[in-house]
Write a protein that holds these residues in place. Structure first.
Motif: not given
Length: 475
Positions: A349-361
């Motif tokens: 969950q912690a890793q997925l939360a970090a991935l989902m929070a990033y905007r991925w330019p």
């Protein structure tokens, strides 16, 4: 062998007879009618045709209206529309309704026969209109091609691919860098009746302007310095298949004229010769720019834009794909772990939360690179948060790039112990990939901006990216 029957719908007798003569010499049986009502009567009586040649200016009904109100016209046989040069937008509308192709008057015999032959071979076209796009039960349920993700934004892309694949219509794919435009183009090809032919991809921004014409159309020996042999270009190499022109808005204006001529005539002329060759190619283009802005500012020809954007497809940025981010990350991590001979547990969950929070330019390409670097630099089984992007701002530095940044900011030429440890066991190519990927991330996904940071040309980064992409390691 029974000759294929072609229904010609043309109210000017001289033109109808000319079209019929060309087709009959090519081995077809031509049937001529001069009104829309006559077309409908023929179909109602059960007459079968291998293709329909439809003039859009009929005395009793507008050709576009005939297509809109009579779906059977498109479902029973491929329809090729004929229009005057000043009515190009109407021809494009017809192709969006499902017409196979369009021809502009005056018709050249070879072009007419080539398009009719291709239409007969392909058969009826799946409708590309908006209503069909929303509810066509014939669309594939599975993700096409190499796509991963089931968000609503991507399901719409899959529906579009299923609808337009069998059409001959040119496609213009737009979207930010790294969103999967080439994957989309390849999926259109794989789902189409041309899947048995070649899929040829050309990056118009990665090839020097003076060589791009030769790459597209070929050359003969001695036509310029370095032309030591005759060579066909990408257009002829894609005969009976699909030609993908990536970053088409990077093409210089003089070459845009030659591309437009090819689209109008279906013929190519190699550099250094007057010989003209016919080709049968589906054109799919892509750009990360706003094409209408490029047209408005004079960098892209308006007539070429309308030729290419018959069917527009937009690839959504990764930040708008929701749960696809987690699905893609899991897929990439397991793929790269297998390649590295390692094992990683599913992302928590912690890793997925970090991935989902990033905007991925840098979109999917950036996510792919992050997971590839993580698989290389960490042993598992759990992936630490340090390997993933920070919640806000740029990607949190991985060991190699952090050490490089530290040494650069200190101005020291001495050996940096952290840098030496990070570089141990890595090849020069791997280090170069990491540095370039970091520059692209710092430049919000812009290759030209990253190139300026690194002091190299943008074409250098494009070429390196293509080479890495070919080996599955795109930066």
């Amino acid at each position: 062998m029974t000759r294929k029957r072609i229904l010609i719908v043309e109210d000017i007798p001289a033109l109808a007879l000319m079209y019929a003569g060309h087709l009959e010499k090519a081995g077809y049986e031509a049937v001529v009618v001069d009104t829309g009502a006559a077309v409908l009567r023929a179909l109602a009586q059960g007459e079968a045709f291998s293709a329909l040649l439809l003039d859009l200016q009929l005395p009793d009904i507008d050709g576009l209206e005939l297509l809109r109100t009579n779906v059977d016209l498109l479902a029973k046989q491929p329809v090729i529309v004929v229009t005057a040069d000043g009515s190009l937008s109407r021809a494009i509308d017809a192709m969006r309704l499902g017409a196979y192709d369009f021809l502009v008057k005056p018709l050249a015999a070879k072009r007419l026969i080539s398009v009719v032959a291709s239409a007969v071979e392909t058969g009826p076209t799946i409708l590309t209109s908006a209503p069909a796009l929303a509810a066509d039960p014939r669309l594939p349920a599975a993700n096409p091609g190499g796509f991963v993700g089931s968000s609503s934004a991507m399901r719409e892309v899959y529906r579009q691919i299923g609808c337009i694949a069998r059409s001959r219509a040119t496609v213009l794919i737009t979207g930010e860098s790294g969103t999967g435009k080439e994957v989309c183009a390849d999926s259109i090809h794989r789902e189409s009746g041309r899947s048995g032919g070649a899929f040829i991809a050309i990056n118009c921004g990665a090839i020097p302007e003076n060589l791009l014409e030769s790459e597209l159309f070929g050359h003969v020996k001695g036509s310029f310095t370095g032309a030591v042999n005759d060579r066909i270009g990408a257009v002829q190499a894609a005969h009976k298949g699909t030609l993908f022109l990536d970053e088409v808005c990077e093409m210089a204006l003089p070459l845009q004229v030659k591309l437009l001529r090819f689209l109008q005539t279906g013929t190519v002329q190699r550099v250094g010769t007057s010989r003209v060759d016919e080709v049968d190619v589906r054109i799919v283009c892509a750009t990360n720019r706003d094409p209408l802005r490029e047209v408005a500012e004079g960098r892209f020809r308006e007539d070429l834009y309308y030729r290419l954007a018959v069917v527009p497809v937009h690839m959504p940025p990764l930040r708008e794909r929701g749960s696809d981010i987690a699905e893609l990350a899991q897929t990439f991590l397991q793929r790269f772990a297998r390649e590295e001979g390692k094992h990683f547990a599913p992302l928590g969950q912690a890793q997925l939360a970090a991935l989902m929070a990033y905007r991925w330019p840098g979109n999917v390409r950036e996510l792919q690179n992050v997971l590839r670097r993580a698989a290389v630099l960490w042993d598992g089984p759990d992936l630490p948060l340090a390997a993933l992007p920070a919640e806000r701002g740029a990607v949190q530095p991985l060991p190699v790039t952090a050490a490089l940044a530290s040494e650069t900011s200190s101005g020291s030429n001495a050996s940096h112990p952290d840098l030496a440890a990070a570089l141990r066991g890595m090849t020069l190519d791997e280090i170069e990939r990491l540095v370039i990927a970091r520059a692209i991330a710092d430049a919000d996904g812009s290759l030209p901006a990253a190139a300026r940071m690194l002091g190299v040309s943008a074409s250098t980064l494009y070429r390196k990216r293509e080479r890495w992409a070919a080996s599955g390691e795109a930066a």
